[in-house]
Design an enzyme around this catalytic site. Structure first.
Site, PDB file in Angstrom:
ATOM      1  N   ASP A 181      42.252  34.891  46.313  1.00 23.38           N
ATOM      2  CA  ASP A 181      41.052  34.038  46.319  1.00 23.38           C
ATOM      3  C   ASP A 181      41.297  32.704  47.010  1.00 23.38           C
ATOM      4  OD1 ASP A 181      39.778  35.981  44.689  1.00 23.38           O
ATOM      5  OD2 ASP A 181      40.867  35.162  42.983  1.00 23.38           O
ATOM      6  N   HIS A 215      36.301  39.619  49.359  1.00 25.12           N
ATOM      7  CA  HIS A 215      36.315  38.485  50.277  1.00 25.12           C
ATOM      8  C   HIS A 215      34.877  38.030  50.453  1.00 25.12           C
ATOM      9  CE1 HIS A 215      40.409  38.927  51.160  1.00 25.12           C
ATOM     10  NE2 HIS A 215      40.348  39.858  52.074  1.00 25.12           N
TER      11      HIS A 215
END
Ligand code: GDP
Length: 425
Positions: A12, A40
């Site tokens: 992340d 994503h």
């Protein structure tokens, strides 16, 4: 040119966003590991997209996207992800998406096994995303995986192989966990339905990529998850089941004969971590909640609130080493703009002793953070596009991080949108 874009931290970091930005200069973007267990998030002029399986280059019409042999492919999820993108006007054809014939298929029984095991572990659970990723990689190494290329085999061959695998799998699901047995007819129907959509994209990606490389095409490898979730180098056993590091990229892509020429590590200006496992820099209470809100730290794949902390020097320096990073893209610097003092975890102690290197095992599980505070800038920087426009405190923070992890920071992102970034001098 072969560039790897990988995560320095726990995932992340904003890899998707940086691949979306940097892929402009590339012809091919490849996913080389993992499955649909992470997301994503990419925001560009066409909207906001969450990509789980498809490489982030899919949002650029002139980029060819490859799902390499190191990836595990949930074919139902793939069909759904493609449909969502197509509905948003994105074209996906065998010309711009290629899936390795060696990639392993995630089947519904992998997801079931994942859930059964997390249930069995109860409070001791690993925090799996329950997408079947651990079980399917396990099967790969037990030589009981179905490969994407088998979708192109005769029905009879594929049926026989599936039968044998299900018989074996039921030793675990039915006899081991005591759950209802995996049904062959159901699995065959599933393979037929979703396999028929996926198989048009299947090819030998190694042959394709070697040809492309010879013809001077620029290739980018895109990692999912960060260094600290790597199966070998991460916070084992709270890791992913695959290799997330740049050295694995050519192997997972199908070109073990080629070497990465440029490794760009994506590093976040503070720390976040989804799920269980040691996270030494973790902050709690009101300060943590403020940071979580400021950074909108909720998982892209699961919606789970992420654990947050200050930038972790020891873990990030280790991540830079694991990724063999040549340069860094620092993300989410804008998120820290509300802080008068920026917390930084400058090291760990174990039983009162200061640790020099990122630890494993008991030392990691029991490590305590050592915090220091850097001066904040207390100004909105999301509109800055040049170094000179940044407040001095922000420049000082960037320089401090650069020295702390011993790697050059080349890009700094100051917002989620494509153009919200600065190239450092
Ligand atoms: P990835 O898995 O590494 O691609 O990261 P995620 O997509 O899970 O998380 C990154 C999140 O941060 C996404 O919601 C991005 O839109 C957002 N993001 C990325 N870069 C920046 C940035 O510089 N500033 C801000 N505020 N958000 C960013």
């Amino acid at each position: 040119m072969l560039t790897a874009i990988t995560g320095i931290n726990w995932g992340d970091e904003g890899k998707g966003r940086m691949v979306d930005l940097l892929s402009e200069d590339y012809d091919i973007v490849i996913r080389f590991q993992g499955g649909n267990n992470a997301g994503h998030t990419v925001v560009n002029e066409r909207g906001e997209f969450i990509l789980n399986l498809l490489p982030s280059g899919i949002l650029r019409s002139d980029v060819v996207n490859v799902i390499g042999n190191g990836v595990v492919v949930d074919i139902k999820h793939l069909a759904e992800e493609m449909n969502k993108l197509k509905a948003a006007g994105i074209e996906i054809t065998p010309n711009n998406l290629k899936i390795s014939d060696r990639a392993i298929i995630v089947m519904p029984y992998h997801v079931r096994q994942d859930c059964l095991e997390e249930e069995r572990l109860a409070d001791a659970k690993y925090g799996s995303t329950k997408r079947g990723i651990g079980p399917v990689y396990g099967d790969k190494y037990m030589k009981k995986g179905l490969r994407m290329g088998e979708l192109l085999d005769s029905e009879e061959d594929l049926k026989n192989r599936l039968k044998g695998i299900i018989e074996w799998k039921n030793l675990t699901i039915e006899k081991g966990y005591g759950d209802s047995p995996v049904d062959f007819d159901e699995m065959w129907a599933y393979l037929k339905e979703y396999g028929s959509i996926a198989k048009d994209f299947v090819c030998d990606t190694g042959v394709y990529l070697n040809d492309a490389h010879k013809n001077g095409k620029k290739i980018m490898f895109e990692a999912q998850l960060g260094a600290l979730r790597d199966i070998d180098y991460g916070i084992y056993p709270f890791t992913s089941s695959s290799s997330t590091i740049s050295a694995y990229a050519p192997i997972g892509a199908g070109v073990p004969n080629l070497k990465v020429t440029n490794s760009i590590g994506i590093m976040k200006a503070y720390s976040t971590c989804v799920g269980e496992g040691p996270f030494t820099a973790e902050m709690f209470g009101e300060k943590a909640e403020e940071l979580r809100k400021a950074g909108n730290e909720y998982g892209a794949a699961t919606g789970r609130p992420r654990r947050v902390g200050g930038f972790d020097v020891l873990a990030s320096r280790y991540g830079v080493m694991a990724q063999a990073a040549d340069e860094i893209a620092l993300t989410k610097l804008d998120v820290l703009s509300y802080l008068e003092e920026i917390p930084v975890c400058v090291g760990y102690t174990f039983e009162g002793e200061l640790l020099k290197d990122f630890p494993i095992g008991e030392k990691l599980f029991k490590a305590k953070p050592v915090y220091e505070y850097k001066k904040g800038w207390m100004k909105d920087i999301s509109g800055c596009r040049k170094v000179e426009e940044l407040p001095q405190e922000a420049i000082d923070y960037i320089k401090y991080l650069e020295e702390a992890v011993d790697c050059k920071i080349k890009y700094v992102s100051v917002g989620p949108e494509r153009e919200q970034y600065i190239v450092m001098k």
